[in-house]
Design a protein around this motif. Structure first.
Motif, PDB file in Angstrom:
ATOM      1  N   ALA A 137       0.815  -1.212   0.000  1.00 14.62           N
ATOM      2  CA  ALA A 137       0.000   0.000   0.000  1.00 14.62           C
ATOM      3  C   ALA A 137       0.852   1.268   0.000  1.00 14.62           C
ATOM      4  N   VAL A 138       2.170   1.129  -0.114  1.00 10.60           N
ATOM      5  CA  VAL A 138       3.066   2.279  -0.121  1.00 10.60           C
ATOM      6  C   VAL A 138       3.813   2.330  -1.448  1.00 10.60           C
ATOM      7  N   THR A 139       3.712   3.462  -2.130  1.00 12.96           N
ATOM      8  CA  THR A 139       4.464   3.688  -3.366  1.00 12.96           C
ATOM      9  C   THR A 139       5.767   4.397  -3.016  1.00 12.96           C
ATOM     10  N   VAL A 140       6.889   3.844  -3.453  1.00 12.34           N
ATOM     11  CA  VAL A 140       8.200   4.397  -3.124  1.00 12.34           C
ATOM     12  C   VAL A 140       8.849   4.962  -4.386  1.00 12.34           C
ATOM     13  N   LEU A 141       9.230   6.237  -4.334  1.00 11.71           N
ATOM     14  CA  LEU A 141       9.950   6.908  -5.402  1.00 11.71           C
ATOM     15  C   LEU A 141      11.380   7.133  -4.928  1.00 11.71           C
ATOM     16  N   ILE A 142      12.375   6.770  -5.743  1.00 12.33           N
ATOM     17  CA  ILE A 142      13.769   6.858  -5.340  1.00 12.33           C
ATOM     18  C   ILE A 142      14.503   7.866  -6.224  1.00 12.33           C
ATOM     19  N   ALA A 143      15.245   8.756  -5.571  1.00  9.45           N
ATOM     20  CA  ALA A 143      16.023   9.753  -6.294  1.00  9.45           C
ATOM     21  C   ALA A 143      17.152   9.094  -7.068  1.00  9.45           C
ATOM     22  N   GLY A 144      17.500   9.694  -8.195  1.00 10.16           N
ATOM     23  CA  GLY A 144      18.671   9.262  -8.946  1.00 10.16           C
ATOM     24  C   GLY A 144      19.888  10.071  -8.528  1.00 10.16           C
ATOM     25  N   GLY A 145      21.050   9.634  -8.957  1.00 16.26           N
ATOM     26  CA  GLY A 145      22.271  10.352  -8.637  1.00 16.26           C
ATOM     27  C   GLY A 145      23.390   9.428  -8.221  1.00 16.26           C
ATOM     28  N   GLN A 146      24.351   9.955  -7.489  1.00 14.64           N
ATOM     29  CA  GLN A 146      25.521   9.196  -7.057  1.00 14.64           C
ATOM     30  C   GLN A 146      25.252   8.513  -5.728  1.00 14.64           C
ATOM     31  N   LEU A 147      25.475   7.208  -5.677  1.00 15.09           N
ATOM     32  CA  LEU A 147      25.247   6.438  -4.453  1.00 15.09           C
ATOM     33  C   LEU A 147      26.484   6.498  -3.561  1.00 15.09           C
ATOM     34  N   ARG A 148      26.270   6.880  -2.284  1.00 19.07           N
ATOM     35  CA  ARG A 148      27.362   6.812  -1.301  1.00 19.07           C
ATOM     36  C   ARG A 148      27.316   5.429  -0.650  1.00 19.07           C
ATOM     37  N   PRO A 149      28.352   4.623  -0.824  1.00 18.82           N
ATOM     38  CA  PRO A 149      28.307   3.232  -0.345  1.00 18.82           C
ATOM     39  C   PRO A 149      28.083   3.102   1.152  1.00 18.82           C
ATOM     40  N   ASP A 151      26.400   5.001   3.576  1.00 16.75           N
ATOM     41  CA  ASP A 151      25.036   5.192   4.074  1.00 16.75           C
ATOM     42  C   ASP A 151      23.970   4.727   3.095  1.00 16.75           C
ATOM     43  N   LEU A 152      24.381   4.327   1.898  1.00 16.71           N
ATOM     44  CA  LEU A 152      23.447   3.935   0.837  1.00 16.71           C
ATOM     45  C   LEU A 152      22.438   5.047   0.552  1.00 16.71           C
ATOM     46  N   ASP A 153      22.913   6.290   0.540  1.00 16.76           N
ATOM     47  CA  ASP A 153      22.073   7.401   0.139  1.00 16.76           C
ATOM     48  C   ASP A 153      22.568   7.959  -1.190  1.00 16.76           C
ATOM     49  N   VAL A 154      21.666   8.640  -1.885  1.00 19.33           N
ATOM     50  CA  VAL A 154      21.935   9.145  -3.228  1.00 19.33           C
ATOM     51  C   VAL A 154      22.069  10.662  -3.161  1.00 19.33           C
ATOM     52  N   ILE A 155      23.152  11.182  -3.697  1.00 10.71           N
ATOM     53  CA  ILE A 155      23.432  12.606  -3.637  1.00 10.71           C
ATOM     54  C   ILE A 155      23.716  13.125  -5.044  1.00 10.71           C
ATOM     55  N   GLY A 156      23.908  14.448  -5.165  1.00 20.09           N
ATOM     56  CA  GLY A 156      24.283  15.040  -6.440  1.00 20.09           C
ATOM     57  C   GLY A 156      23.150  15.795  -7.102  1.00 20.09           C
ATOM     58  N   PRO A 157      23.418  16.415  -8.252  1.00 19.16           N
ATOM     59  CA  PRO A 157      22.425  17.276  -8.925  1.00 19.16           C
ATOM     60  C   PRO A 157      21.121  16.564  -9.269  1.00 19.16           C
ATOM     61  N   ASP A 158      21.201  15.306  -9.708  1.00 17.72           N
ATOM     62  CA  ASP A 158      19.972  14.586 -10.070  1.00 17.72           C
ATOM     63  C   ASP A 158      19.070  14.392  -8.860  1.00 17.72           C
ATOM     64  N   SER A 159      19.677  14.094  -7.717  1.00 14.60           N
ATOM     65  CA  SER A 159      18.900  13.923  -6.490  1.00 14.60           C
ATOM     66  C   SER A 159      18.248  15.242  -6.079  1.00 14.60           C
ATOM     67  N   LEU A 160      19.000  16.337  -6.166  1.00 18.01           N
ATOM     68  CA  LEU A 160      18.453  17.645  -5.807  1.00 18.01           C
ATOM     69  C   LEU A 160      17.295  18.025  -6.727  1.00 18.01           C
ATOM     70  N   ALA A 161      17.447  17.744  -8.023  1.00 19.16           N
ATOM     71  CA  ALA A 161      16.371  18.058  -8.975  1.00 19.16           C
ATOM     72  C   ALA A 161      15.131  17.221  -8.696  1.00 19.16           C
ATOM     73  N   PHE A 162      15.341  15.968  -8.281  1.00 18.25           N
ATOM     74  CA  PHE A 162      14.220  15.072  -7.947  1.00 18.25           C
ATOM     75  C   PHE A 162      13.357  15.680  -6.842  1.00 18.25           C
ATOM     76  N   PHE A 163      13.993  16.093  -5.751  1.00 24.44           N
ATOM     77  CA  PHE A 163      13.229  16.676  -4.651  1.00 24.44           C
ATOM     78  C   PHE A 163      12.707  18.066  -5.003  1.00 24.44           C
ATOM     79  N   GLY A 164      13.444  18.791  -5.849  1.00 24.53           N
ATOM     80  CA  GLY A 164      12.986  20.121  -6.257  1.00 24.53           C
ATOM     81  C   GLY A 164      11.700  20.100  -7.046  1.00 24.53           C
ATOM     82  N   GLY A 165      11.360  18.952  -7.633  1.00 22.96           N
ATOM     83  CA  GLY A 165      10.123  18.834  -8.406  1.00 22.96           C
ATOM     84  C   GLY A 165       8.939  18.316  -7.609  1.00 22.96           C
ATOM     85  N   LEU A 166       9.091  18.172  -6.288  1.00 22.54           N
ATOM     86  CA  LEU A 166       8.021  17.625  -5.458  1.00 22.54           C
ATOM     87  C   LEU A 166       7.289  18.726  -4.694  1.00 22.54           C
TER      88      LEU A 166
END
Length: 255
Positions: A137-149, A151-166
């Motif tokens: 019942a939960v839809t998960v959207l994942i940011a694109g970008g560079q993966l930091r091994p 913490d397994l988080d995604v950073i960089g311009p693509d990630s920022l643009a992803f959240f900027g469009g929400l």
């Protein structure tokens, strides 16, 4: 799951080191009111987990200029993080849109949200996505970008643009530390950019942090508690920080 006495004591040791930096082992014995043998056993376990470093009768966190590794952080204040997550989950209704950042407390929030219905979750963290993988019942959207091994988080311009469009209902995020003056602190500029993007994409902004983050130092400052709507934390905020939050209309929920 209820923490053992040794887990509570080791969490308290980490909190003391977060506040004071390097401390003599004798000072920990006095502060914790236990035997030197008990403290040595605790420090040995924390050392093996790469949380602390011991030398010449003193101890400090493994690297005060970098965050601890993700797996060691999971073990710190785990019961407290679960209680924080439970509080946050009650404030997010079914059908909401939620942006979740990185960090072990935010991952705990994801686990607490797994039973919600019709949620849409956006995240830049794979631990969060995995916590929700069994929730149909939960839809998960994942940011694109560079993966930091680490913490397994995604950073960089693509990630920022992803959240900027929400344009989401809720954003839930953590920080590396909260200063005694109420400043939000982190360990790298990339972390700060990601947190700012997550915070800015939603109408309701909630900071989650366990007690070890209160008064903890980190190299970079990027704002203060006056920018938040809600803080859910373990332990008590310093009086000046609590006053700053109150005057800014920021709700503080302590456990």
């Amino acid at each position: 799951m209820e923490m053992t006495e040794s887990e509570r004591r080791r969490n308290a040791i980490v909190a003391l080191l977060s506040r004071h930096g390097e401390l003599p082992v004798a000072a920990l014995v006095e502060e914790m009111s236990v035997s030197a043998q008990t403290i040595r056993s605790d420090l040995r376990a924390l050392d093996e987990a790469r949380v602390v470093r011991r030398r010449h009768g003193a101890v400090r966190l493994n690297n005060q200029h970098e965050n601890l590794g993700y797996q060691p952080r999971r073990k710190i204040a785990s019961d407290e993080k679960a209680r924080i997550a439970s509080v946050v989950a009650t404030q997010i209704p079914d059908g909401a849109t939620v942006a979740l950042g990185t960090g072990t407390t935010v991952e705990a929030v994801a686990h607490a949200l797994a039973g919600h219905k019709r949620l849409t979750v956006a995240t830049n963290n794979l631990h969060v996505a995995l916590a929700l993988r069994g929730s149909e019942a939960v839809t998960v959207l994942i940011a694109g970008g560079q993966l930091r091994p680490g913490d397994l988080d995604v950073i960089g311009p693509d990630s920022l643009a992803f959240f900027g469009g929400l344009n989401f209902d809720h954003a839930v995020f953590s920080v590396g530390g909260l200063s005694d003056a109420g400043a939000l602190l982190d360990f790298t500029p990339d972390e700060i950019q990601a947190r700012k993007a997550i915070m800015s994409c939603a109408r309701h902004r909630t900071l989650v942090l366990d007690h070890t983050k209160i008064g903890r130092a980190a190299p970079f400052s990027w704002g203060d508690v006056s920018a938040l709507e809600r803080i859910v934390c373990g332990g008590d905020l310093p009086a000046d920080v609590a006053r700053m939050a109150l005057e800014a209309g920021c709700e503080v929920v302590g456990l």
